[in-house]
Design a protein around this motif. Structure first.
Motif, short mmCIF file in Angstrom:
data_model
loop_
_atom_site.label_atom_id
_atom_site.label_comp_id
_atom_site.label_asym_id
_atom_site.label_seq_id
_atom_site.Cartn_x
_atom_site.Cartn_y
_atom_site.Cartn_z
N UNK A 180 -15.40 25.07 -24.54
CA UNK A 180 -14.84 25.45 -23.25
C UNK A 180 -13.61 24.63 -22.87
N UNK A 181 -13.20 23.69 -23.76
CA UNK A 181 -12.05 22.86 -23.42
C UNK A 181 -10.75 23.50 -23.89
N UNK A 182 -9.76 23.47 -23.05
CA UNK A 182 -8.46 24.03 -23.36
C UNK A 182 -7.44 22.89 -23.38
N UNK A 183 -6.78 22.70 -24.48
CA UNK A 183 -5.83 21.58 -24.64
C UNK A 183 -4.41 22.13 -24.56
N UNK A 184 -3.64 21.67 -23.61
CA UNK A 184 -2.26 22.12 -23.47
C UNK A 184 -1.38 20.98 -23.00
N UNK A 185 -0.11 21.01 -23.42
CA UNK A 185 0.87 20.03 -22.93
C UNK A 185 1.63 20.64 -21.76
N UNK A 186 1.72 19.89 -20.67
CA UNK A 186 2.47 20.35 -19.50
C UNK A 186 3.39 19.23 -19.04
N UNK A 187 4.72 19.42 -19.28
CA UNK A 187 5.71 18.46 -18.79
C UNK A 187 5.34 17.02 -19.16
N UNK A 188 5.04 16.82 -20.44
CA UNK A 188 4.72 15.47 -20.88
C UNK A 188 3.32 15.02 -20.56
N UNK B 71 11.48 16.97 -25.97
CA UNK B 71 12.71 17.66 -25.59
C UNK B 71 12.68 17.86 -24.08
N UNK B 72 13.62 17.25 -23.37
CA UNK B 72 13.59 17.28 -21.90
C UNK B 72 13.77 18.69 -21.36
N UNK B 73 13.06 18.96 -20.26
CA UNK B 73 13.17 20.25 -19.58
C UNK B 73 14.14 20.16 -18.40
N UNK C 187 3.66 3.39 -22.86
CA UNK C 187 3.56 4.75 -23.42
C UNK C 187 4.59 5.64 -22.74
N UNK C 188 5.42 6.27 -23.55
CA UNK C 188 6.52 7.03 -22.95
C UNK C 188 6.96 8.17 -23.84
N UNK C 189 7.52 9.20 -23.20
CA UNK C 189 8.17 10.27 -23.95
C UNK C 189 9.62 9.91 -24.26
N UNK C 190 10.07 8.78 -23.71
CA UNK C 190 11.45 8.32 -23.91
C UNK C 190 11.49 7.19 -24.94
N UNK C 191 12.64 6.99 -25.56
CA UNK C 191 12.74 6.00 -26.64
C UNK C 191 13.16 4.61 -26.21
N UNK C 192 13.36 4.41 -24.92
CA UNK C 192 13.93 3.16 -24.42
C UNK C 192 13.15 1.92 -24.85
N UNK C 193 11.82 1.97 -24.80
CA UNK C 193 11.02 0.78 -25.08
C UNK C 193 10.45 0.76 -26.51
N UNK D 256 15.51 10.45 -26.13
CA UNK D 256 16.10 10.45 -24.79
C UNK D 256 15.86 9.09 -24.13
N UNK D 257 16.84 8.61 -23.38
CA UNK D 257 16.70 7.35 -22.65
C UNK D 257 15.92 7.56 -21.35
N UNK D 258 15.10 6.60 -21.02
CA UNK D 258 14.35 6.64 -19.76
C UNK D 258 15.30 6.72 -18.57
N UNK D 259 16.44 6.02 -18.67
CA UNK D 259 17.38 5.99 -17.54
C UNK D 259 18.01 7.35 -17.29
N UNK D 260 18.12 8.18 -18.32
CA UNK D 260 18.66 9.53 -18.14
C UNK D 260 17.78 10.34 -17.19
N UNK D 261 16.49 10.09 -17.24
CA UNK D 261 15.54 10.77 -16.35
C UNK D 261 15.48 10.10 -14.99
N UNK D 262 15.37 8.77 -14.97
CA UNK D 262 15.22 8.04 -13.71
C UNK D 262 16.40 8.26 -12.78
N UNK D 263 17.62 8.32 -13.33
CA UNK D 263 18.81 8.37 -12.49
C UNK D 263 19.19 9.77 -12.03
N UNK D 264 18.33 10.73 -12.26
CA UNK D 264 18.54 12.06 -11.67
C UNK D 264 18.18 11.98 -10.18
#
Length: 525
Positions: A3-11, A90-92, A407-413, A431-439
């Protein structure tokens, strides 16, 4: 999978109705302990995550449960760094700023050169040949040439020569950082090293060397080829030892603290005893005390400072970065803090891959594992709590950095230094963490609604009564934050309402001034 459904949603990995933060199925990611058990035909998987949360999955069917458990375990222990999630993410969102190029040394040097001409950029480490853990570009005194730097590198542990960490605009004093000198038992010296650090002193002035080891440990290091600056060769420098613990002692402290926070016995004596036994707040006090000393030497004593321990990659960086938080209002802004993390942690060669490999729930005792960066963030939170209006960023910003360091989807660390990141081609492949943070949408989430720019030096209290447990990290999964969140929302509403009223007051004052001016003109003959 039953009954478990495994899906990725926005990281996020969604397992049924439960959310498991970024990359439970990725090596070196949030998952760092997995165990399973069976009661009849019902299987239970317990996932202990790097962000300190514990997730329980109840799965009908023994075989299905075992398959899921073995899949998670296999996918969380991959051998190669290049198989980690950041290489596949891959960033959305639209990338408006390349974070990999936001805080380059050349840009930081432009700010420095606008206030002093005594320093230069050296490319002596361009191919990482002088120091494998330093960046290709370092800032050094203009009077010291590259040949001298190469000689100094042979005298410093790991080639980590003294380089500029911070320039204090108020009085021109500086803070440098390095690793220990290789004096050994024979009292070896290096005249180029002496000349380099003396170049930071003004005529008739003395400097301070803050050694983050105890005197006993520093003396023992001589037997292994290390050591400290001897007074006879550095007469203009006063050495001060401020012991800061490292490696397994810090890791054990974190493990004990998390265990205390997860204790459900509700016994006050037991809780206080466990909290004290962890020594976590003692480590916070030691680090803040050393940072305050460095800041005091620079701002109040008017002296330059050199900070080092053994390698210069852990406690050294804690002290230099916290001293800048105290001294420099720019470091208390969001972009300024990002720049600080880049300069003093990432570019300076803090080995994130080793230090943040697992975390508090790990059974294996890895020698290099230590919550050094988490302790730094905790110290920043302590200062933020004491000066709630002096920081542009909120506690959420610090918690976000803690999560992404482990733990990150970004490569900064990823990687342990710039050399490794270059070999992994992280700027090209992740992708850099700062590219996301500075939006703008993200920045607004991390801003402190109480912020009012403060150009002054801030002096935090390090008294035991002033230091508190960082509940936002260590207790957030153990109790509901509903009421705290509601209080925070109410605070934002009050601040916004206050601004609206202030705007109305200012508008009414302008109208009153205009009316008074008109009346004055009418009354004049």
């Amino acid at each position: 999978m039953g009954r478990w459904k495994w899906e990725l949603h926005d990281g996020k990995l969604e397992v049924g109705s439960k959310m498991v933060a970024v990359g439970v199925l990725i090596p070196g990611s949030l998952l760092w302990k997995l165990r399973h058990r069976f009661v009849g035909s019902l299987g239970t998987i317990i996932i202990k995550c790097k962000d300190l949360r514990i997730i329980q999955l109840d799965i009908p069917g023994m075989e299905e449960c075992l398959n899921i458990a073995s899949s998670i375990e296999a996918l969380s222990t991959l051998d190669s760094v290049t198989l980690m999630y950041p290489f596949f993410y891959r960033p959305m969102f639209e990338v408006v700023e390349d974070g990999w190029h936001s805080f380059l040394p050349e840009r930081e040097f432009e700010l420095l050169s606008s206030v002093t001409s005594d320093w230069r950029l050296s490319y002596v480490n361009k191919a990482f040949s002088v120091c494998p853990s330093y960046p290709p570009i370092v800032t050094v005194p203009k009077s010291i040439d590259d040949e001298a730097l190469r000689k100094v590198a042979t005298f410093r542990h790991g080639g980590r020569i003294p380089v500029l960490s911070y320039y204090h605009k108020k009085n021109g004093m500086v803070m440098m950082r390095s690793s220990q000198p290789l004096t050994g038992t024979n009292g070896r010296r290096c005249k180029e090293d002496e000349k380099l650090i003396n170049a930071t002193l003004r005529a008739g002035k003395r400097g301070y060397i803050i050694d983050t080891r105890s005197l006993n440990v520093a003396q023992q290091a001589r037997a292994k080829g290390g050591g400290f600056e001897q007074e006879v060769h550095y007469p203009q420098w006063r050495r001060i030892h401020k012991s800061i613990e490292r490696y397994n002692i810090l890791q054990e402290s974190l493990i004990k603290l998390v265990e205390a926070c997860n204790d459900q016995s509700h016994n006050m004596d037991r809780w206080l005893s466990k909290l004290e036994a962890s020594n976590w707040l003692t480590h916070i006090k030691e680090i803040l005390t050393a940072a305050c000393l460095a800041a005091q030497c620079i701002d109040r004593e008017g002296a330059s400072v050199l900070v080092h321990g053994t390698e210069g990659t852990d406690s050294t960086l804690q002290v230099t970065s916290l001293a800048q938080i105290i001294l420099d209002p720019r470091c208390r802004t969001i972009r300024g803090f990002q720049s600080l993390v880049e300069r003093e942690w990432l570019q300076a060669g803090h080995p994130f891959q080793q230090r943040c490999a697992q975390s508090a729930y790990s059974n294996s005792k890895q020698k290099w594992e230590a919550p050094v960066f988490l302790l730094f963030l905790d110290c920043v939170w302590q200062i933020l709590r004491q000066f709630p209006c002096s920081f542009e960023f909120s506690e959420h910003f610090l918690i976000m950095l803690f999560e992404h360091a482990y733990a990150s989807q970004f490569g900064t660390f990823l990687g342990n230094n710039e050399n490794e990141r270059c070999k992994l081609k992280l700027p090209q492949k992740t992708m850099s963490l700062w590219s996301w943070v500075n939006r703008p949408p993200e920045l607004s989430r991390f801003k402190n609604p109480l912020f009012e720019a403060n150009s002054l030096v801030i002096w935090p209290s390090v008294a035991p009564q002033s230091l508190q447990l960082w509940e936002g990290v260590f207790l957030r999964w153990n109790r509901s934050s509903k009421f705290l969140d509601e209080a925070y929302e109410e605070m934002i509403n009050i601040i916004e309402y206050n601004r609206e009223l202030q705007a109305k007051v200012n508008a009414l004052r302008r109208q009153l001034a205009e009316l008074e001016t008109d009346d004055g003109m009418q009354e004049s003959p």
